[in-house]
Design a protein around this motif. Structure first.
Motif, mmCIF file in Angstrom:
data_model
loop_
_atom_site.group_PDB
_atom_site.id
_atom_site.type_symbol
_atom_site.label_atom_id
_atom_site.label_comp_id
_atom_site.label_asym_id
_atom_site.label_seq_id
_atom_site.Cartn_x
_atom_site.Cartn_y
_atom_site.Cartn_z
ATOM 1 N N MET A 95 0.815 -1.210 0.000
ATOM 2 C CA MET A 95 0.000 0.000 0.000
ATOM 3 C C MET A 95 0.855 1.271 0.000
ATOM 4 O O MET A 95 0.500 2.278 -0.603
ATOM 5 N N THR A 98 1.592 2.991 -3.318
ATOM 6 C CA THR A 98 0.556 3.783 -3.990
ATOM 7 C C THR A 98 0.779 5.269 -3.724
ATOM 8 O O THR A 98 0.450 6.119 -4.556
ATOM 9 N N TYR A 108 -8.329 -0.105 -1.516
ATOM 10 C CA TYR A 108 -7.299 -1.147 -1.495
ATOM 11 C C TYR A 108 -7.945 -2.361 -0.848
ATOM 12 O O TYR A 108 -8.147 -2.401 0.361
#
Length: 245
Positions: A95, A98, A108
């Protein structure tokens, strides 16, 4: 709203397609799966050939390819500014990337629980539809410029003026509370919005954010307090524009 799926696992890709198709059939939303593939380059090729805006992208992170889902999302963001990107993956630790690649993902979703996956996909579609309707009902003009390798979008209401930089071939965008440098030609920018007016050889300003004119010093004060010069021959043109607001 066009929907795109990129997932290298055939079983999981088919499941995602089924969840989406069933939901669209029940709710009769104005959406359609345009492309479902295991190849990220097929998505990019499609976007190169067709002008897509407000697409919805369900992307696996680990695509078993030389380009992963997050890098794919970054390239999609450059081509579809208003696109809604949703990552579906088992890699929660990814994550962070991103943010690194400035993907601005809408969601997500972890693959751990297939029932939860279906629920989260439906929620993502609902949210994307809501955002799309809100944007249609409240249109706001935006300025899109390329900053480095990224396309960035700024609400026109935050734009004060654009001026040439002391660095060759660079411009400086003056926003309400900050500035952004980027490469460009000032001659190319005036025509991109009716709100912009070339008032000096080195300045284009947002007429909507002019708060005061100083005829004595030939200066303009913007809404954020910044002051910039105005060419004598442009003073009457700006005055007329302001009078017609």
């Amino acid at each position: 709203m066009p929907i795109f799926i990129c997932e290298d696992n055939d079983i999981q890709r088919n499941a995602i397609e089924e969840y989406i198709q069933n939901y669209l059939m029940i709710e009769e939303l104005d959406m359609e799966i345009k492309l479902s593939t295991n190849n990220p380059y097929e998505i990019l090729s499609y976007l190169e050939k067709k002008s897509i805006s407000n697409g919805i992208y369900f992307l696996d992170v680990d695509l078993q390819c030389d380009i992963d889902g997050i890098k794919l999302g970054g390239q999609i963001r450059n081509k579809d500014i208003g696109g809604k990107i949703i990552f579906i993956t088992t890699h929660s630790e990814m994550m962070y990337f991103t943010f690194k690649y400035k993907v601005e993902a809408m969601d997500y979703i972890l693959k751990d629980d297939m029932q939860d996956l279906q629920k989260r996909i439906i929620e993502a579609l609902e949210q994307a539809s809501t955002h799309y309707q809100e944007d249609k009902n409240n249109p706001e003009e935006r300025l899109k410029i390329k900053v480095g390798s990224k396309i960035r979008v700024f609400p026109m209401k935050d734009v004060m003026f654009i001026e040439t930089s002391h660095v060759p071939h660079k411009l400086v965008l003056h926003l309400d509370q900050s500035t952004v440098e980027f490469y460009g030609k000032i001659n190319d920018l005036e025509s991109i919005s009716n709100s912009l007016l070339r008032t000096h050889k080195s300045i284009i300003l947002n007429v909507e954010n002019v708060s005061a004119l100083n005829r004595k010093n030939y200066e303009v004060t913007m809404a954020n307090g910044e002051v910039c010069p105005i060419a004598m021959r442009k003073f009457s043109t700006l005055n007329k524009r302001l009078g017609s607001k």
